[in-house]
Design a protein around this motif. Structure first.
Motif, PDB file in Angstrom:
ATOM      1  N   VAL A  14      43.906 -27.076  22.374  1.00 13.05           N
ATOM      2  CA  VAL A  14      43.920 -26.251  23.580  1.00 13.05           C
ATOM      3  C   VAL A  14      45.286 -25.595  23.731  1.00 13.05           C
ATOM      4  O   VAL A  14      46.316 -26.262  23.669  1.00 13.05           O
ATOM      5  CB  VAL A  14      43.620 -27.104  24.838  1.00 13.05           C
ATOM      6  CG1 VAL A  14      43.680 -26.250  26.087  1.00 13.05           C
ATOM      7  CG2 VAL A  14      42.265 -27.784  24.703  1.00 13.05           C
ATOM      8  N   ARG A  57      43.279 -20.537  25.676  1.00  9.70           N
ATOM      9  CA  ARG A  57      42.422 -20.515  24.486  1.00  9.70           C
ATOM     10  C   ARG A  57      42.166 -21.926  23.997  1.00  9.70           C
ATOM     11  O   ARG A  57      42.949 -22.823  24.256  1.00  9.70           O
ATOM     12  CB  ARG A  57      43.083 -19.735  23.358  1.00  9.70           C
ATOM     13  CG  ARG A  57      43.268 -18.280  23.654  1.00  9.70           C
ATOM     14  CD  ARG A  57      43.864 -17.575  22.487  1.00  9.70           C
ATOM     15  NE  ARG A  57      45.193 -18.144  22.223  1.00  9.70           N
ATOM     16  CZ  ARG A  57      46.046 -17.664  21.362  1.00  9.70           C
ATOM     17  NH1 ARG A  57      45.743 -16.631  20.647  1.00  9.70           N
ATOM     18  NH2 ARG A  57      47.227 -18.221  21.188  1.00  9.70           N
ATOM     19  N   MET A  58      41.061 -22.080  23.267  1.00 11.99           N
ATOM     20  CA  MET A  58      40.785 -23.370  22.640  1.00 11.99           C
ATOM     21  C   MET A  58      40.061 -23.151  21.322  1.00 11.99           C
ATOM     22  O   MET A  58      39.497 -22.094  21.090  1.00 11.99           O
ATOM     23  CB  MET A  58      39.996 -24.287  23.564  1.00 11.99           C
ATOM     24  CG  MET A  58      38.600 -23.850  23.860  1.00 11.99           C
ATOM     25  SD  MET A  58      37.693 -25.049  24.856  1.00 11.99           S
ATOM     26  CE  MET A  58      38.581 -24.990  26.367  1.00 11.99           C
ATOM     27  N   VAL A 104      37.097 -20.359  20.434  1.00  6.57           N
ATOM     28  CA  VAL A 104      35.905 -20.121  21.252  1.00  6.57           C
ATOM     29  C   VAL A 104      36.318 -19.440  22.551  1.00  6.57           C
ATOM     30  O   VAL A 104      37.420 -19.672  23.053  1.00  6.57           O
ATOM     31  CB  VAL A 104      35.137 -21.434  21.563  1.00  6.57           C
ATOM     32  CG1 VAL A 104      34.556 -22.026  20.302  1.00  6.57           C
ATOM     33  CG2 VAL A 104      36.015 -22.431  22.264  1.00  6.57           C
ATOM     34  N   SER A 131      36.749 -18.843  26.386  1.00  2.00           N
ATOM     35  CA  SER A 131      36.889 -19.803  27.472  1.00  2.00           C
ATOM     36  C   SER A 131      37.338 -19.083  28.733  1.00  2.00           C
ATOM     37  O   SER A 131      37.914 -18.011  28.685  1.00  2.00           O
ATOM     38  CB  SER A 131      37.862 -20.916  27.098  1.00  2.00           C
ATOM     39  OG  SER A 131      39.065 -20.363  26.630  1.00  2.00           O
ATOM     40  N   SER A 132      37.043 -19.698  29.845  1.00  2.56           N
ATOM     41  CA  SER A 132      37.399 -19.142  31.146  1.00  2.56           C
ATOM     42  C   SER A 132      38.350 -20.113  31.837  1.00  2.56           C
ATOM     43  O   SER A 132      38.491 -21.258  31.415  1.00  2.56           O
ATOM     44  CB  SER A 132      36.143 -18.962  31.988  1.00  2.56           C
ATOM     45  OG  SER A 132      35.617 -20.223  32.336  1.00  2.56           O
ATOM     46  N   THR A 134      36.976 -23.496  32.517  1.00  4.99           N
ATOM     47  CA  THR A 134      36.878 -24.402  31.377  1.00  4.99           C
ATOM     48  C   THR A 134      38.017 -25.415  31.384  1.00  4.99           C
ATOM     49  O   THR A 134      37.848 -26.554  30.982  1.00  4.99           O
ATOM     50  CB  THR A 134      36.920 -23.600  30.060  1.00  4.99           C
ATOM     51  OG1 THR A 134      35.879 -22.637  30.077  1.00  4.99           O
ATOM     52  CG2 THR A 134      36.780 -24.495  28.857  1.00  4.99           C
ATOM     53  N   PHE A 135      39.176 -24.982  31.867  1.00 12.31           N
ATOM     54  CA  PHE A 135      40.372 -25.806  31.829  1.00 12.31           C
ATOM     55  C   PHE A 135      40.585 -26.630  33.094  1.00 12.31           C
ATOM     56  O   PHE A 135      41.467 -27.476  33.134  1.00 12.31           O
ATOM     57  CB  PHE A 135      41.598 -24.925  31.580  1.00 12.31           C
ATOM     58  CG  PHE A 135      41.555 -24.229  30.253  1.00 12.31           C
ATOM     59  CD1 PHE A 135      41.982 -24.875  29.120  1.00 12.31           C
ATOM     60  CD2 PHE A 135      41.062 -22.952  30.141  1.00 12.31           C
ATOM     61  CE1 PHE A 135      41.934 -24.255  27.885  1.00 12.31           C
ATOM     62  CE2 PHE A 135      41.012 -22.316  28.916  1.00 12.31           C
ATOM     63  CZ  PHE A 135      41.440 -22.966  27.783  1.00 12.31           C
ATOM     64  N   GLU A 154      36.475 -33.465  26.984  1.00 15.43           N
ATOM     65  CA  GLU A 154      36.822 -32.644  25.832  1.00 15.43           C
ATOM     66  C   GLU A 154      35.574 -32.362  25.049  1.00 15.43           C
ATOM     67  O   GLU A 154      35.386 -31.515  24.330  1.00 15.43           O
ATOM     68  CB  GLU A 154      37.835 -33.355  24.941  1.00 15.43           C
ATOM     69  CG  GLU A 154      39.134 -33.579  25.643  1.00 15.43           C
ATOM     70  CD  GLU A 154      40.098 -34.411  24.820  1.00 15.43           C
ATOM     71  OE1 GLU A 154      39.677 -35.095  23.888  1.00 15.43           O
ATOM     72  OE2 GLU A 154      41.283 -34.377  25.122  1.00 15.43           O
TER      73      GLU A 154
END
Length: 66
Positions: A6, A12-13, A26, A28-29, A32-33, A66
């Motif tokens: 991450v 980003r991840m 992938v 991500s928004s 997501t975090f 995760e």
């Protein structure tokens, strides 16, 4: 996915693709975090306060997130 997969600052991840085993980015928004970020903050608090049982439980939850 692991914490090192991450990039928190860039949002980003990366994940390991099942069929190929490749490490791929992938989409991500910010949402997501949110959960992992909150769990990491709670782990830090529990470690500061010496709540060892709580730390372990939160780490299990983080692994599930995760």
């Amino acid at each position: 996915m692991r914490l090192e997969d991450v990039d928190w600052s860039a949002g980003r991840m990366w994940v390991i693709t099942r069929g190929t085993g490749q490490r791929d980015p992938v989409p991500s928004s910010p949402q997501t975090f949110a959960c992992p970020r909150q769990l990491i903050a709670r782990i830090a608090e529990a470690e500061r306060e010496g709540w060892l049982g709580e730390v372990e439980g939160l780490r299990v939850s983080l692994a599930g997130a995760e």
